[in-house]
Design a protein around this motif. Sequence first.
Motif, PDB file in Angstrom:
ATOM      1  N   LEU A 143       2.611  -6.829   3.461  1.00  0.00           N
ATOM      2  CA  LEU A 143       2.078  -7.740   2.448  1.00  0.00           C
ATOM      3  C   LEU A 143       0.583  -7.938   2.639  1.00  0.00           C
ATOM      4  N   TRP A 144       0.165  -8.087   3.882  1.00  0.00           N
ATOM      5  CA  TRP A 144      -1.254  -8.309   4.174  1.00  0.00           C
ATOM      6  C   TRP A 144      -2.082  -7.061   3.880  1.00  0.00           C
ATOM      7  N   VAL A 145      -1.511  -5.878   4.120  1.00  0.00           N
ATOM      8  CA  VAL A 145      -2.218  -4.641   3.787  1.00  0.00           C
ATOM      9  C   VAL A 145      -2.511  -4.597   2.300  1.00  0.00           C
ATOM     10  N   TRP A 146      -1.537  -4.986   1.486  1.00  0.00           N
ATOM     11  CA  TRP A 146      -1.750  -4.992   0.033  1.00  0.00           C
ATOM     12  C   TRP A 146      -2.798  -6.041  -0.355  1.00  0.00           C
ATOM     13  N   LEU A 147      -2.736  -7.227   0.249  1.00  0.00           N
ATOM     14  CA  LEU A 147      -3.693  -8.277  -0.085  1.00  0.00           C
ATOM     15  C   LEU A 147      -5.120  -7.880   0.280  1.00  0.00           C
ATOM     16  N   MET A 148      -5.289  -7.096   1.353  1.00  0.00           N
ATOM     17  CA  MET A 148      -6.622  -6.724   1.814  1.00  0.00           C
ATOM     18  C   MET A 148      -7.137  -5.432   1.198  1.00  0.00           C
ATOM     19  N   ASN A 149      -6.317  -4.771   0.399  1.00  0.00           N
ATOM     20  CA  ASN A 149      -6.766  -3.521  -0.215  1.00  0.00           C
ATOM     21  C   ASN A 149      -7.988  -3.768  -1.089  1.00  0.00           C
ATOM     22  N   VAL A 150      -9.012  -2.949  -0.908  1.00  0.00           N
ATOM     23  CA  VAL A 150     -10.284  -3.183  -1.595  1.00  0.00           C
ATOM     24  C   VAL A 150     -10.179  -2.945  -3.097  1.00  0.00           C
ATOM     25  N   ASP A 151      -9.218  -2.144  -3.538  1.00  0.00           N
ATOM     26  CA  ASP A 151      -9.107  -1.811  -4.957  1.00  0.00           C
ATOM     27  C   ASP A 151      -8.037  -2.620  -5.672  1.00  0.00           C
ATOM     28  N   THR A 152      -6.860  -2.740  -5.047  1.00  0.00           N
ATOM     29  CA  THR A 152      -5.728  -3.363  -5.746  1.00  0.00           C
ATOM     30  C   THR A 152      -5.321  -4.702  -5.150  1.00  0.00           C
ATOM     31  N   GLY A 153      -5.955  -5.131  -4.057  1.00  0.00           N
ATOM     32  CA  GLY A 153      -5.576  -6.384  -3.414  1.00  0.00           C
ATOM     33  C   GLY A 153      -6.159  -7.603  -4.105  1.00  0.00           C
ATOM     34  N   ILE A 257      -1.337  -2.432   9.823  1.00  0.00           N
ATOM     35  CA  ILE A 257      -2.553  -2.850   9.137  1.00  0.00           C
ATOM     36  C   ILE A 257      -3.730  -1.932   9.444  1.00  0.00           C
ATOM     37  N   SER A 258      -3.919  -1.598  10.714  1.00  0.00           N
ATOM     38  CA  SER A 258      -5.132  -0.856  11.074  1.00  0.00           C
ATOM     39  C   SER A 258      -4.869   0.478  11.757  1.00  0.00           C
ATOM     40  N   SER A 259      -3.609   0.730  12.182  1.00  0.00           N
ATOM     41  CA  SER A 259      -3.286   1.945  12.953  1.00  0.00           C
ATOM     42  C   SER A 259      -4.164   2.067  14.197  1.00  0.00           C
TER      43      SER A 259
END
Length: 315
Positions: A143-153, A257-259
Amino acid sequence: MSITEHTAEAAAIAGPDRTRSGRRKQRRRALAGFLFVSPAVLLVVVFFLIPLCSAAWMSLHRWPLMGEARFIGFDNYVRMWGDTRFWDAMQFTIYYTIVVTIAIFAVAFPLALFVQQPNRANSFYRTAIFLPVVVGFGSAALLWVWLMNVDTGLFSPAAVALGITEEPVNLLASFNGVFWSVIIMVVWKTAGLTMVILMTGLQGVPGDILEAARIDGASPAQRFRRITLPLMRRTIALALTLSVAGSMLAFDQFYLISSGGPRNSTLTAVYWIFTQSFVSFRLGYGSALSIVLLIILVIISTIQLRLLRDPRDTK
């Protein structure tokens, strides 16, 4: 024969029978107690002791994923001392543990003070605050990965709309962006559990003692510092131990989130163990790192419990 002699003779005859009966009762109680705890003992043996012994045995071998294992003694542990990546990961893990534990307590303690009184409104607040705890770490990280996405978050467009930044910001491109995003996510995810633990401790503080201190002129800050906190030592020790142990074993949030990036700057100890074991297929070396991490965690937990030990426990 007198009545006294008859009584003494009867007591002498009945004495051994009573002793045997008492011993049978003790054995039955012991057997019943063992039957009650046997499921927990079985779980501990199957899911902790056996895997721990297997990991310790594997750590003494060069154990590939495919092929035959070869006994090499303590070579894996010797090699570990020169593994700078592991010690860098351990250093980052300790830094992350300190920061996230402070952040969790800074949020959870005020929330526990706020919702400790039993009423309908506080019941709603407790439920709302505790809800993120039931979400799995993997789901929360995605969920946090999606929220932090620069294009779609949502975070980057919201920052631009609020005038915080002039252009979209990729939070996953820098160490500070990733680190503090993970901290906020973990606090959101776990502060509810710590709040419930601390709230239980607050409700266990006797109200008459606090009232007596108030009558004697103690301020709220003095009552909290000199009465509430000392009486919550055991509760704080439990919450702190759970928080530190969970943070030292952090893996899901950084993996998803960051790998471990950027440039391995958010690589945790468990992440490095996972990489060595299931990416490089060095299962023996990964087991050795796991044993060392376990020892470090036991040492840290022991120090915590000793520092926060209730003086009443030593009496």
